[in-house]
Structure formats: C-alpha cells, structure tokens
Design an enzyme around this catalytic site. Structure first.
Site, PDB file in Angstrom:
ATOM      1  N   ARG A 125       0.862  -1.175   0.000  1.00  0.00           N
ATOM      2  CA  ARG A 125       0.000   0.000   0.000  1.00  0.00           C
ATOM      3  C   ARG A 125       0.902   1.230   0.000  1.00  0.00           C
ATOM      4  O   ARG A 125       1.796   1.343   0.836  1.00  0.00           O
ATOM      5  CB  ARG A 125      -0.869   0.022   1.248  1.00  0.00           C
ATOM      6  CG  ARG A 125      -1.683   1.277   1.322  1.00  0.00           C
ATOM      7  CD  ARG A 125      -2.338   1.434   2.654  1.00  0.00           C
ATOM      8  NE  ARG A 125      -3.109   2.655   2.674  1.00  0.00           N
ATOM      9  CZ  ARG A 125      -3.264   3.418   3.751  1.00  0.00           C
ATOM     10  NH1 ARG A 125      -2.690   3.075   4.877  1.00  0.00           N
ATOM     11  NH2 ARG A 125      -3.980   4.497   3.693  1.00  0.00           N
ATOM     12  N   HIS A 185      -8.127   7.001   0.359  1.00  0.00           N
ATOM     13  CA  HIS A 185      -9.002   5.828   0.537  1.00  0.00           C
ATOM     14  C   HIS A 185      -9.421   5.239  -0.812  1.00  0.00           C
ATOM     15  O   HIS A 185     -10.447   4.564  -0.909  1.00  0.00           O
ATOM     16  CB  HIS A 185     -10.307   6.186   1.286  1.00  0.00           C
ATOM     17  CG  HIS A 185     -10.133   6.599   2.718  1.00  0.00           C
ATOM     18  ND1 HIS A 185     -10.874   7.601   3.290  1.00  0.00           N
ATOM     19  CD2 HIS A 185      -9.317   6.125   3.685  1.00  0.00           C
ATOM     20  CE1 HIS A 185     -10.528   7.740   4.557  1.00  0.00           C
ATOM     21  NE2 HIS A 185      -9.569   6.858   4.821  1.00  0.00           N
ATOM     22  N   GLU A 217      -9.274  -3.591   1.635  1.00  0.00           N
ATOM     23  CA  GLU A 217      -8.215  -2.990   0.817  1.00  0.00           C
ATOM     24  C   GLU A 217      -7.096  -3.993   0.526  1.00  0.00           C
ATOM     25  O   GLU A 217      -6.528  -3.987  -0.569  1.00  0.00           O
ATOM     26  CB  GLU A 217      -7.650  -1.766   1.535  1.00  0.00           C
ATOM     27  CG  GLU A 217      -8.646  -0.622   1.577  1.00  0.00           C
ATOM     28  CD  GLU A 217      -8.362   0.398   2.669  1.00  0.00           C
ATOM     29  OE1 GLU A 217      -7.796   1.439   2.344  1.00  0.00           O
ATOM     30  OE2 GLU A 217      -8.709   0.154   3.829  1.00  0.00           O
TER      31      GLU A 217
END
Ligand code: AMP
Length: 396
Positions: free
Chosen positions: A90, A179, A383
């Site tokens: 990420r 996000h 995610e």
C-alpha cells in the site's frame, strides 16, 4: 499464487499472506511500536493468535521478523520464501504520476520518492517497506497500489482549487483524494452484488477514523471529499474536514501558534475529539451522548450532517444516484450513524429501512426498502484483497 500484502505506517507494519486460489488468508498480523520501547508482533494463523515481543528497531527488522514467522515451524504456513510469488504494497500518495497499481521498478521508486513532499508522513514508511522487501526478497516482484490512484479520473473542475493556477503548475496543489483502494473495492463489490455492471452512479461513504465520500460514475471516481491532504471533507476522528481557510490565519494570530501548531490543531485536535472533548472514537461518543453529554451529541450531529450534505452534493454532481455504500469502521458497524445519515434522503429516492439496518455489524447487507429507487448497502471494505488482486494481475 501466494502474495504478501504489506502496509507500512510510521511505527507499524500490517501484513496478510494470501493464497490467491481461494482467495484465502494464510496468515496475517501487525508489527507494532517499531523503533520504540516494547515493540512486538501480533501474528495469526488458522485462528491461532500469538503476540511476540522483540527489539524491532526499524521496518527492515520488522519485515525480517515477520518473514521469519511465516516460515517458522511453530507459527508458519510456508516452507520457504520461494513460495512467495509477489509482494503488494500500500502506498499512500502517487501524485499525478500513478493512475493505477504498478510493478515497482527503480523508476517507480523515484516517482514515489518524488511524492514525499505531498505525503511527508506516509510515503517514507511505505518506501521503507519497499526497500526492505527488495533487500530481503530480491527476486520477488513487488507491486505498489496507491490510495490516490482511483481518484485520478476526476475531471479538472472537481480536482482544482480556485487559487492562482500557477500554484497548481508550480507545486501540484490540487485535490488528490485518498481511501481510493477502499472506494474502488466497495464500488466494484456493490456492482457484483447488485448486478448493475459498472454503469451506475454510486456514492461510497468510507466512514472510519479517517473518513471520505466518493462519487463514482461507470466505475470511475468523479469527485471525492479529501483533497491535497486527508484533512479536507468530512468531520473525522481528529481532523476538522472542510474549514474556512480564513480561520487558520485568524487562530494563528490570536493563539500565537505557528505552522506546526495549526497543522497539529486541524489534524490531531479537531473533528469528533475537538468538538466533544470526550473522544475521537465513535463508540465512546455514542455512549457519552446516550448518557446525556451534549457536546458528544453535537459532535455526532455534525458528523452525520456533513456526510448527508456530501451525499446530496454528489447526487447533484452526478445528476442522480443509484447506490449509496457504507463502509469503514463506522459505516460497517454503527447502525445509529447509518440511520442518522440516510433517514432523510427520500428526496433523492433513497427510502431507508430502519429494521433491515438495525444491529447490522460488519456484513454485506442492503438497508434500503425493497421499493427504494436508490439502494443503500453496507459493504465491509477489504483494501488488502484489492491490493493482492492488483498484484496478482500485474505479476501474473
Ligand atoms: P476504522 O478507522 O475504519 O478502523 O474505524 C474506526 C471507527 O469505527 C472508530 O470511530 C470506532 O469507534 C468505529 N466503530 C467500530 N466499531 C463500532 C461499533 N460497533 N459501533 C460504532 N462505531 C464503531
């Protein structure tokens, strides 16, 4: 294919090892307090949880520790590192350069480094994870998935700020949004569940400690509430969200505080915490409000009101809406918040079903009436799975 997904924060590393055949999570955990006293790793495999202490001085040491656990006899789930086919990271800020997930090359690392000025607290630890994995598993391909990438489809009328254009050219000051991986996951999942393909107009509400709303048309983000930084938009746990910029200089003068002070004020001492003086945590606020704390109630009212305003604004921006999605810790778990936000949205065609909504926590569920023209739905975000899928697609 086995993929490890890594999310490096300033003093923590979250990880999940996926077997993409399922997909199933083979192991997951978090390394905490990196570089601090009392660092430890919480590791879970087959429902068995262990907490192990150790001196973890930096991200490299944390990742080494975690990899050691994955191959250990007692807590592991793979024989050796050759079983790991790829690593997905990420990465918070991809600026205007990264519009989708990418295979990490030297050029990509340079690009992420160039975005440090836009996310000085987030991109450096993300990069530490990339450097560490590169040195520990040099032959394993790595992929970066950016929080900002999904919103790169916004048109300029939505992403520009009405300040001198030269500042955009000089410093890339514009709205980026965050996000993105969550908004993408829940909007795609909504299409799968509701069978609407990607043609619908969707408003996704990611309501957690950090919170943002996105407007999505045909699978593409066309607007979102966070901006150059994650401070803009909704009322959050400790962030103020939308603010008259004039307040900043006014408070700086009156309170005699500097740049660092005002930054900390809007990021760490505002939002639900700042208004209530009680907590930034929704559960604690709900409890305090139920016990008659008026400022806790005011904080809740402001939080819900702001989300409702954004839903109305985005319905107008898209010329209608088909689906409203709730996700994030609050969106997934707080039936009160969902009700307070959506109860008066009949005018846009959303008829909320109080009964269906009551008591639902962390599960996919439609919470609008059968007759409602607009579907309201809860979708727990994931995610990590999205990052694992992107990684599999890129290296596969
Ligand atoms: P996140 O940042 O997505 O982990 O979300 C954290 C927020 O979700 C905190 O404000 C929590 O209080 C809130 N939250 C988690 N579980 C519940 C619950 N059962 N009811 C209300 N809020 C919750």
């Amino acid at each position: 294919m086995k993929i490890i997904v890594i999310n490096c924060g300033s003093s923590s590393i979250k990880y999940q090892l996926f077997d993409m055949e399922g997909p199933v999570i083979m192991a997951k955990g978090v390394v905490e307090k990196i570089g601090l006293n009392g660092s430890f790793i919480k590791h879970e495999r087959d429902g068995q949880k262990v907490t192990l202490e150790g001196e973890i001085i930096d991200h490299q040491a944390g990742i080494e520790y975690m990899l050691g656990l994955l191959v250990s006899k007692e807590h592991g789930c793979i024989r050796d590192f050759s079983e790991i086919n790829a690593v997905g990271h990420r990465v918070v800020h991809g600026g205007e350069k990264f519009k989708s997930s990418v295979l990490i090359t030297d050029e990509v690392v340079n690009g992420i480094e160039a975005c440090i000025q836009l996310a000085p607290l987030h991109n450096p630890p993300n990069l530490s994870g990339i450097y560490a994995m590169k040195s520990l598993l040099p032959d394993v391909p790595q992929v970066g998935t950016f929080d900002t990438a999904f919103h790169q489809s916004m048109p300029d009328r939505a992403f520009m700020y009405a300040i001198p254009y030269s500042l955009y050219k000089k410093y890339a000051i514009r709205r980026y949004g965050f996000h993105g991986t969550s908004h993408r996951y829940v909007s795609e999942r909504a299409c799968e569940i509701l069978g609407k393909q990607r043609t619908g107009k969707i408003i996704t509400c990611h309501l957690g400690n950090g919170a943002s709303v996105a407007a999505i048309v045909n699978g593409k983000s066309v607007d979102t509430s966070m901006g150059l930084t994650p401070v803009e938009g909704l009322v959050m746990g400790t962030r103020c969200g939308d603010l008259d910029p004039g307040i900043m200089t006014y408070v700086m003068e009156r309170e005699d505080i500097n740049r660092t002070g005002i930054n900390s004020l809007v990021n760490k001492h505002s939002g639900l915490l700042g208004i209530s003086g009680v907590s930034s945590d929704m559960r604690e606020l709900e409890e305090a409000a139920a016990n008659g704390n008026e400022r806790a109630q005011l904080a809740l009212d402001m939080f819900h009101y702001r989300v409702r305003k954004y839903i109305g604004a985005y319905a107008a921006a898209m010329g209608g809406v088909d689906t409203v999605v709730f996700t994030g810790g609050i969106g997934e778990n707080s039936d009160t918040s969902r009700y307070e936000i959506a109860k008066e949205l009949d005018f846009i065609g959303l008829s909320f079903d109080k009964q269906k909504n009551a008591g639902v926590r962390g599960q996919e569920k439609i919470i609008s009436t059968d007759a409602s023209r607009v579907t309201a739905i809860i979708i727990p975000t994931n995610e990590e799975l999205m990052i694992a899928r992107d990684t599999a697609a890129i290296v596969g």
